[in-house]
Design a protein around this motif. Structure first.
Motif, PDB file in Angstrom:
ATOM      1  N   PHE A   1     -10.020  45.577 -56.858  1.00  0.00           N
ATOM      2  CA  PHE A   1     -10.800  46.087 -57.990  1.00  0.00           C
ATOM      3  C   PHE A   1     -11.154  47.554 -57.770  1.00  0.00           C
ATOM      4  O   PHE A   1     -11.405  47.984 -56.634  1.00  0.00           O
TER       5      PHE A   1
ATOM      6  N   THR B   1     -13.297  50.860 -60.199  1.00  0.00           N
ATOM      7  CA  THR B   1     -13.823  51.320 -61.487  1.00  0.00           C
ATOM      8  C   THR B   1     -12.867  52.305 -62.143  1.00  0.00           C
ATOM      9  O   THR B   1     -12.896  52.494 -63.356  1.00  0.00           O
TER      10      THR B   1
ATOM     11  N   THR C   1      -6.090  51.309 -60.553  1.00  0.00           N
ATOM     12  CA  THR C   1      -5.640  49.925 -60.685  1.00  0.00           C
ATOM     13  C   THR C   1      -4.292  49.857 -61.382  1.00  0.00           C
ATOM     14  O   THR C   1      -3.554  48.904 -61.222  1.00  0.00           O
TER      15      THR C   1
ATOM     16  N   TYR D   1      -7.396  44.974 -60.728  1.00  0.00           N
ATOM     17  CA  TYR D   1      -8.155  44.873 -61.984  1.00  0.00           C
ATOM     18  C   TYR D   1      -9.228  45.947 -62.055  1.00  0.00           C
ATOM     19  O   TYR D   1      -9.789  46.350 -61.014  1.00  0.00           O
TER      20      TYR D   1
ATOM     21  N   TYR E   1     -14.804  46.006 -64.291  1.00  0.00           N
ATOM     22  CA  TYR E   1     -15.573  45.200 -65.257  1.00  0.00           C
ATOM     23  C   TYR E   1     -15.016  43.783 -65.379  1.00  0.00           C
ATOM     24  O   TYR E   1     -15.671  42.916 -65.946  1.00  0.00           O
ATOM     25  N   LYS E   2     -13.832  43.519 -64.833  1.00  0.00           N
ATOM     26  CA  LYS E   2     -13.269  42.159 -64.890  1.00  0.00           C
ATOM     27  C   LYS E   2     -13.638  41.310 -63.674  1.00  0.00           C
ATOM     28  O   LYS E   2     -13.132  40.197 -63.493  1.00  0.00           O
TER      29      LYS E   2
ATOM     30  N   GLU F   1     -14.926  37.585 -64.219  1.00  0.00           N
ATOM     31  CA  GLU F   1     -13.884  36.680 -64.711  1.00  0.00           C
ATOM     32  C   GLU F   1     -12.856  36.367 -63.607  1.00  0.00           C
ATOM     33  O   GLU F   1     -12.541  35.204 -63.350  1.00  0.00           O
ATOM     34  N   VAL F   2     -12.357  37.415 -62.944  1.00  0.00           N
ATOM     35  CA  VAL F   2     -11.270  37.229 -61.974  1.00  0.00           C
ATOM     36  C   VAL F   2     -11.752  36.475 -60.726  1.00  0.00           C
ATOM     37  O   VAL F   2     -11.067  35.574 -60.229  1.00  0.00           O
TER      38      VAL F   2
ATOM     39  N   ARG G   1     -12.084  32.852 -61.710  1.00  0.00           N
ATOM     40  CA  ARG G   1     -10.803  32.200 -62.003  1.00  0.00           C
ATOM     41  C   ARG G   1     -10.002  31.942 -60.726  1.00  0.00           C
ATOM     42  O   ARG G   1      -9.445  30.870 -60.537  1.00  0.00           O
TER      43      ARG G   1
ATOM     44  N   LYS H   1     -22.987  43.566 -58.411  1.00  0.00           N
ATOM     45  CA  LYS H   1     -21.976  43.064 -59.337  1.00  0.00           C
ATOM     46  C   LYS H   1     -21.215  41.897 -58.702  1.00  0.00           C
ATOM     47  O   LYS H   1     -20.930  40.886 -59.351  1.00  0.00           O
TER      48      LYS H   1
ATOM     49  N   SER I   1     -21.085  37.964 -59.723  1.00  0.00           N
ATOM     50  CA  SER I   1     -19.789  37.345 -60.007  1.00  0.00           C
ATOM     51  C   SER I   1     -19.564  36.089 -59.175  1.00  0.00           C
ATOM     52  O   SER I   1     -18.513  35.459 -59.268  1.00  0.00           O
TER      53      SER I   1
END
Lengths: 190, 190
Positions: free
Chosen positions: A99, A101, A106, A116, A119-120, A123-124, A127, A148, A152
């Motif tokens: 990851f 920013t 990326t 990624y 901001y993902k 989700e990542v 998942r 963050k 997550s």
């Protein structure tokens, strides 16, 4: 465990002492707590501890027998170095994502795993069931990135940023500070 | 010490405890052993420990008040990352040189300090009075490089190669193994 991985031969507790500095007494006692292997066979014999039996027994006892996933956060020089380190560096842990920013990074960086935008993260990480992060961002961004990651659902952080992190108790942190290693050496050779 | 460096305000032992996890009792006792600053003035007052007084007192006590030189050995991804990390990473230690067996790297890489082929280690380490090396070579080359460093008069090695080093007792070693940090986290979050 690295020593065991690289030794094809059975090792005696005295040999392990010579390699690690732990006393052979402690080593024998600790290993005796492991019980046997999954069949109940003893992990040691008169010729020493066989790596192919001892390693899985230690892994099971420590909960290391499950392959866990980790990600690299911050793809500057250090982060990209770890991104491309190869599996040997990571002792059985699986690098799953990177990851940053900076979307240029990326999109452009060469990487063996998908990258990624930051901001993902939520989700990542959810998942892929990523549990651990190598935090390689600059010091001034480290606290925000750690928060963050905690939000997550990350459970552990190896922090390379020279910055003390404040995270919820559900997140374990290990700090790797080159400056501290240099200081420890300076004190040792004083 | 990083905490003190980043705090402009005096810190109480309770605040240091919150940041480090060491008990405030231990902190007060350890600091009392430092005596005063160079003028004999106490390092603490009712408002806490002033970083500008406490830091030099700790540094003197630990022999950290001398600016020591270090080099980076092995200029692959990790080595070049450290070569270009900037001084903040290194807490007052001075990066003086980089080495690699691959002359292409030492000639082409962008670096803030001079780079040398590995065969010049003995000469350069002696001339610059370099005391510490960050060892960033692949695992299979680490032992040979450590021996070369020891023969060149190096006194401390921060070893990033996932390989146990055997060095003379005159050389202190600190191992930084990402795989071990990952394992420690896996055990902590088990």
């Amino acid at each position: 465990m690295r020593i065991l991985e690289h030794s094809g031969e059975p090792l005696t507790s005295a040999q392990i002492e010579a390699l690690t500095g732990w006393s052979s007494n402690t080593i024998r006692k600790d290993i005796s707590y492991l019980g046997g292997d999954e069949t109940g066979a003893a992990v040691g014999s008169s010729s020493g501890y066989a790596p192919e039996v001892l390693l899985p027994a230690i892994s099971r006892a420590l909960g290391l027998d499950r392959r866990r996933k980790f990600c690299v956060v911050g793809l500057g020089r250090l982060g990209s170095a770890y991104l491309n380190s190869g599996t040997m560096e990571f002792g059985g842990f699986e690098l799953a994502a990177g990851f940053d920013t900076n979307v240029n990074r990326t999109e452009i960086l060469k990487s063996p795993v998908p990258l990624y935008p930051a901001y993902k993260m939520g989700e990542v990480i959810g998942r892929f069931e990523i549990e651990i992060a190598l935090l390689c961002v600059p010091a001034e961004n480290a606290q925000a990135a750690a928060e963050k990651l905690a939000a997550s659902g990350i459970r552990g952080i190896v922090n390379f940023a020279p910055q003390v992190l404040t995270v919820p108790p559900s997140v374990a942190v290990r700090n790797v500070y080159v400056a501290d290693e240099l200081r420890a050496l300076a004190i040792a050779i004083n």
